[in-house]
Design a protein around this motif. Structure first.
Motif, mmCIF file in Angstrom:
data_model
loop_
_atom_site.group_PDB
_atom_site.id
_atom_site.type_symbol
_atom_site.label_atom_id
_atom_site.label_comp_id
_atom_site.label_asym_id
_atom_site.label_seq_id
_atom_site.Cartn_x
_atom_site.Cartn_y
_atom_site.Cartn_z
ATOM 1 N N HIS A 173 83.381 2.574 3.217
ATOM 2 C CA HIS A 173 83.396 3.937 3.731
ATOM 3 C C HIS A 173 81.012 2.682 2.865
ATOM 4 O O HIS A 173 80.387 1.833 2.518
ATOM 5 N N ILE A 174 80.314 2.860 3.956
ATOM 6 C CA ILE A 174 78.921 2.884 3.952
ATOM 7 C C ILE A 174 78.525 4.273 3.614
ATOM 8 O O ILE A 174 78.150 4.443 4.626
ATOM 9 N N ILE A 175 77.116 4.535 2.336
ATOM 10 C CA ILE A 175 77.364 5.636 1.773
ATOM 11 C C ILE A 175 75.361 6.042 2.325
ATOM 12 O O ILE A 175 75.256 4.916 1.514
ATOM 13 N N LYS A 176 75.016 6.842 2.397
ATOM 14 C CA LYS A 176 73.392 6.726 2.389
ATOM 15 C C LYS A 176 73.149 8.622 1.705
ATOM 16 O O LYS A 176 73.730 9.001 2.541
ATOM 17 N N ILE A 177 72.364 8.094 1.009
ATOM 18 C CA ILE A 177 72.362 9.008 -0.382
ATOM 19 C C ILE A 177 71.105 10.198 0.356
ATOM 20 O O ILE A 177 70.021 9.406 0.814
ATOM 21 N N GLU A 178 70.767 11.273 0.548
ATOM 22 C CA GLU A 178 69.847 12.275 1.928
ATOM 23 C C GLU A 178 68.792 12.746 0.722
ATOM 24 O O GLU A 178 67.844 13.356 0.767
ATOM 25 N N ASP A 179 69.434 13.657 0.332
ATOM 26 C CA ASP A 179 69.173 14.339 -1.114
ATOM 27 C C ASP A 179 69.714 14.765 -2.612
ATOM 28 O O ASP A 179 70.778 14.146 -2.518
ATOM 29 N N LYS A 180 69.222 15.617 -3.829
ATOM 30 C CA LYS A 180 69.944 15.551 -4.479
ATOM 31 C C LYS A 180 69.210 16.537 -5.325
ATOM 32 O O LYS A 180 68.341 17.289 -5.063
ATOM 33 N N LYS A 181 70.617 17.069 -6.105
ATOM 34 C CA LYS A 181 70.025 18.191 -6.774
ATOM 35 C C LYS A 181 70.294 18.665 -7.946
ATOM 36 O O LYS A 181 71.670 18.009 -8.197
ATOM 37 N N GLU A 182 69.801 18.424 -9.181
ATOM 38 C CA GLU A 182 69.840 18.268 -10.462
ATOM 39 C C GLU A 182 70.686 19.594 -10.421
ATOM 40 O O GLU A 182 70.520 20.640 -10.679
ATOM 41 N N ALA A 183 71.913 19.784 -11.978
ATOM 42 C CA ALA A 183 72.053 20.470 -12.499
ATOM 43 C C ALA A 183 71.319 21.771 -13.885
ATOM 44 O O ALA A 183 70.400 21.121 -13.811
ATOM 45 N N LYS A 184 71.903 22.544 -13.142
ATOM 46 C CA LYS A 184 70.978 23.694 -13.799
ATOM 47 C C LYS A 184 71.781 24.264 -14.819
ATOM 48 O O LYS A 184 72.836 24.841 -13.988
ATOM 49 N N VAL A 185 71.691 24.677 -16.070
ATOM 50 C CA VAL A 185 72.198 25.564 -16.818
ATOM 51 C C VAL A 185 72.093 27.617 -16.036
ATOM 52 O O VAL A 185 70.878 27.544 -15.645
ATOM 53 N N ALA A 186 72.851 27.743 -16.431
ATOM 54 C CA ALA A 186 73.372 29.189 -15.834
ATOM 55 C C ALA A 186 72.443 30.068 -16.916
ATOM 56 O O ALA A 186 72.024 30.166 -18.109
ATOM 57 N N THR A 187 71.578 31.232 -15.966
ATOM 58 C CA THR A 187 71.249 32.104 -17.129
ATOM 59 C C THR A 187 71.475 33.819 -16.146
ATOM 60 O O THR A 187 71.774 33.747 -14.907
ATOM 61 N N LEU A 188 71.310 34.416 -17.203
ATOM 62 C CA LEU A 188 71.899 36.331 -16.417
ATOM 63 C C LEU A 188 70.971 36.441 -15.644
ATOM 64 O O LEU A 188 71.874 37.079 -14.146
ATOM 65 N N GLU A 189 70.173 36.179 -15.002
ATOM 66 C CA GLU A 189 69.476 37.176 -14.279
ATOM 67 C C GLU A 189 69.550 35.771 -12.620
ATOM 68 O O GLU A 189 69.919 36.330 -11.855
ATOM 69 N N ASP A 190 69.585 34.218 -13.264
ATOM 70 C CA ASP A 190 70.268 33.916 -11.907
ATOM 71 C C ASP A 190 71.424 34.268 -11.234
ATOM 72 O O ASP A 190 71.491 33.766 -10.521
ATOM 73 N N SER A 191 72.599 34.558 -12.470
ATOM 74 C CA SER A 191 73.589 34.517 -11.810
ATOM 75 C C SER A 191 73.696 36.087 -11.301
ATOM 76 O O SER A 191 75.313 36.476 -11.701
ATOM 77 N N THR A 192 73.538 37.074 -11.816
ATOM 78 C CA THR A 192 74.035 38.208 -12.328
ATOM 79 C C THR A 192 74.453 38.433 -10.441
ATOM 80 O O THR A 192 75.829 39.442 -9.908
ATOM 81 N N ALA A 193 73.856 38.606 -9.020
ATOM 82 C CA ALA A 193 74.066 38.777 -7.193
ATOM 83 C C ALA A 193 75.640 37.973 -7.637
ATOM 84 O O ALA A 193 76.207 38.430 -7.161
ATOM 85 N N LYS A 194 75.220 36.679 -8.301
ATOM 86 C CA LYS A 194 76.906 35.494 -8.184
ATOM 87 C C LYS A 194 78.294 36.896 -8.356
ATOM 88 O O LYS A 194 78.873 37.078 -8.056
ATOM 89 N N ILE A 195 77.652 37.551 -10.051
ATOM 90 C CA ILE A 195 78.221 37.867 -10.465
ATOM 91 C C ILE A 195 79.155 39.427 -10.226
ATOM 92 O O ILE A 195 80.587 39.640 -10.072
ATOM 93 N N LYS A 196 78.266 39.821 -9.696
ATOM 94 C CA LYS A 196 78.363 41.440 -8.574
ATOM 95 C C LYS A 196 79.243 41.305 -7.666
ATOM 96 O O LYS A 196 80.414 41.744 -7.750
ATOM 97 N N GLU A 197 79.084 39.756 -6.898
ATOM 98 C CA GLU A 197 80.308 39.214 -5.848
ATOM 99 C C GLU A 197 81.473 39.568 -6.577
ATOM 100 O O GLU A 197 82.222 40.221 -5.987
ATOM 101 N N ALA A 198 81.599 38.409 -7.107
ATOM 102 C CA ALA A 198 82.390 37.694 -8.228
ATOM 103 C C ALA A 198 83.472 39.609 -8.943
ATOM 104 O O ALA A 198 84.978 39.403 -8.227
ATOM 105 N N LEU A 199 82.915 40.400 -9.461
ATOM 106 C CA LEU A 199 83.780 42.043 -9.304
ATOM 107 C C LEU A 199 84.468 42.346 -8.698
ATOM 108 O O LEU A 199 85.320 43.349 -8.898
ATOM 109 N N LEU A 200 83.132 42.352 -7.849
ATOM 110 C CA LEU A 200 83.736 43.004 -5.905
ATOM 111 C C LEU A 200 84.828 43.025 -5.694
ATOM 112 O O LEU A 200 86.050 42.973 -5.535
#
Length: 295
Positions: A240-267
């Motif tokens: 493989h020849i690999i080219k890096i296009e972009d990166k996203k840093e790791a992010k600690v979960a917060t209740l505010e940011d996670s609420t929509a995802k949590i509702k989806e999981a509970l549903l």
């Protein structure tokens, strides 16, 4: 060649309500009520319908009854499913596949058309909203889920990489030299890469986290800076020849940011545990007249 690790494919959306291969009510291209001939011996449309009814008529009718209940309950509660809702869920489904071709192949394998899938999406959304209305998710449930699943809700570090996969180290070295000389990476991917699922996309794999690729590949991908191109990387699939296009840093979960995802999981949990009791209650409430002869 696809070298991501095997992952769950989300295609049925709500398989309990999926009717495949049962031709009740279908329109056949018949000739004088004849659907086929075998050495001149006729098979009639009536014979075909009788056979299909024997094979799965009762199950198909039960499914249609359930769909009718869901539709009527949705109308009672004024549950609306917009085209935007459908498109959003369809995009989620497509994102679980490595390419448009893989998505279309899954539809074909499951005997589904895109229109069938969109109808299933509508039914799935209606069910989730009916269950949510029947027993709303509480703030306490959301907080409890967050505390229990905080680690998994955190956003992992991700990279967006493109690659060119070839069979030999010699060819990989040659391709790398062309890139160093200024030739376009995407054009070279289309010309040389043997990964049929990504070559037409210029080799792009999209974003992925650690654990989704084979170890040798991801070790290099996560160590490179954005814009850089690797030397040939050997894996079980080739070089493989690999080219890096972009990166996203790791992010600690917060209740505010996670609420929509949590509702989806509970549903989704409600769909598994509460749909059948909800349906049995509705079946008891509705007047259902079944005229199909039991076989």
């Amino acid at each position: 060649m696809i070298f991501k690790k095997i992952k769950t494919i989300y295609i049925g959306l709500f398989t309990l309500l999926l009717v495949v291969g049962i031709g009740i009510g279908s329109v056949y291209a018949t000739q004088n009520n004849i659907v086929a001939k075998v050495n001149g011996v006729e098979i009639s449309e009536t014979e075909l319908q009788d056979f299909l009814l024997q094979q799965g008529g009762n199950d198909a009718l039960d499914t249609l009854i359930q769909q009718s209940i869901i539709k009527q309950e949705s109308e009672k509660q004024n549950i609306q499913v917009s085209e935007a809702d459908i498109d959003k869920e369809l995009a989620t489904v497509k994102a679980t596949f490595d390419s448009e071709e893989a998505f279309n192949q899954a539809l074909e394998t499951n005997a589904l058309t895109l229109d069938d899938l969109r109808k299933n999406i509508v039914t799935n959304i209606q069910i989730l909203r009916l269950l949510e209305a029947n027993k709303p998710i509480t703030e306490e449930e959301i907080k409890q889920y967050f505390e229990t699943n905080k680690d998994s809700l955190a956003v992992a570090e991700e990279v967006n990489a493109s690659h060119i996969l070839v069979a030999t180290e010699e060819l990989a070295t040659e391709v790398k030299a062309k890139i160093a000389a200024g030739e376009d990476f995407a054009d070279l991917a289309k010309q040389y890469s043997t990964d049929e699922s990504t070559k037409d996309l210029g080799g792009n794999l999209g974003f992925f986290a650690k654990g989704e690729m084979v170890q040798e590949f991801e070790e290099v991908a996560f160590s490179l800076e954005v814009g850089l191109v690797s030397d040939p990387v050997k894996t079980e699939y080739g070089y493989h020849i690999i080219k890096i296009e972009d990166k996203k840093e790791a992010k600690v979960a917060t209740l505010e940011d996670s609420t929509a995802k949590i509702k989806e999981a509970l549903l989704d949990q409600k769909l598994e545990t509460e749909f059948d009791p909800w349906l049995q209650e509705r079946l008891a409430e509705y007047t259902i007249e079944n005229y199909l002869t039991k076989t």
